[in-house]
Design a protein around this motif. Structure first.
Motif, PDB file in Angstrom:
ATOM      1  N   ARG A  18       1.378  -0.885   0.407  1.00 36.63           N
ATOM      2  CA  ARG A  18       0.251   0.333   0.338  1.00 36.63           C
ATOM      3  C   ARG A  18       0.909   1.435   0.128  1.00 36.63           C
ATOM      4  O   ARG A  18       1.695   0.877   0.843  1.00 36.63           O
ATOM      5  CB  ARG A  18      -0.829  -0.050   1.065  1.00 36.63           C
ATOM      6  N   SER A  20       1.225   5.257   0.430  1.00 35.94           N
ATOM      7  CA  SER A  20       0.543   6.220   0.580  1.00 35.94           C
ATOM      8  C   SER A  20       1.439   7.501   0.245  1.00 35.94           C
ATOM      9  O   SER A  20       2.584   7.875   0.284  1.00 35.94           O
ATOM     10  CB  SER A  20       0.870   6.609   2.402  1.00 35.94           C
ATOM     11  N   TYR A  78      -4.024   7.165  -0.905  1.00 36.21           N
ATOM     12  CA  TYR A  78      -3.900   5.960  -0.870  1.00 36.21           C
ATOM     13  C   TYR A  78      -3.759   5.481  -2.475  1.00 36.21           C
ATOM     14  O   TYR A  78      -4.453   4.949  -2.925  1.00 36.21           O
ATOM     15  CB  TYR A  78      -4.203   4.691   0.002  1.00 36.21           C
ATOM     16  N   GLN A  80      -4.000   1.055  -3.245  1.00 41.60           N
ATOM     17  CA  GLN A  80      -3.526  -0.686  -2.696  1.00 41.60           C
ATOM     18  C   GLN A  80      -3.076  -1.057  -3.700  1.00 41.60           C
ATOM     19  O   GLN A  80      -3.850  -1.787  -4.695  1.00 41.60           O
ATOM     20  CB  GLN A  80      -4.715  -1.058  -1.892  1.00 41.60           C
TER      21      GLN A  80
END
Length: 114
Positions: A18, A20, A78, A80
C-alpha cells in the motif's frame, strides 16, 4: 503544495503493498490526485486517479488489482496494490492537480521479484 509518497519496497509476485501520498494542504482543495509510475527506460504512465467527488480512473493493466482511495481527514491518498506482477516494478509518483497547476511528489520504488 508538497506531496510525500511512501510505502514502496520489495515484494514477491502475487503479494501486496500500500502506497501513501500525504499532502501538505487539505486534499479537498485539490481537484484530482493520482499515481503514475515509471519503469526503467520507459515513460511515466498513469496508474490511477481520484477526483474530489471520489470517481476513479485506472489504467487497464491494473484494473481489478489496484485500488485508489482518499482520506480527507488525513489529507492522504492511498494506492492499494494486490496481486503484484514483476511488470509492476517501477518508481511510483504521487500527483495532484489543483489551484491551476500540477504537483509531483518524490517517487517511491516498488520492486516485484522473487
Amino acid at each position: 503544495v508538497q506531496l510525500q509518497a511512501s510505502g514502496g519496497g520489495l515484494v514477491q509476485p502475487g503479494g501486496s503493498l500500500r502506497l501513501s501520498c500525504a499532502a501538505s494542504v487539505s486534499i479537498d482543495s485539490l481537484n484530482l490526485m493520482g499515481w503514475y509510475r515509471q519503469a526503467p527506460g520507459k515513460e511515466r504512465d498513469l496508474v490511477a486517479t481520484i477526483i474530489t467527488r471520489g470517481s476513479t480512473v485506472y489504467d487497464d493493466s491494473v484494473k481489478g488489482r489496484f485500488t485508489i482511495s482518499r482520506d480527507n481527514t488525513e489529507n492522504t491518498v492511498y494506492l492499494q496494490m494486490n496481486k503484484l506482477k514483476p511488470e509492476d516494478t517501477a518508481v511510483y509518483y504521487c500527483y495532484a492537480w489543483g489551484r491551476n497547476q500540477g504537483y509531483w511528489g518524490q517517487g517511491t520504488l516498488v520492486t516485484v521479484s522473487s
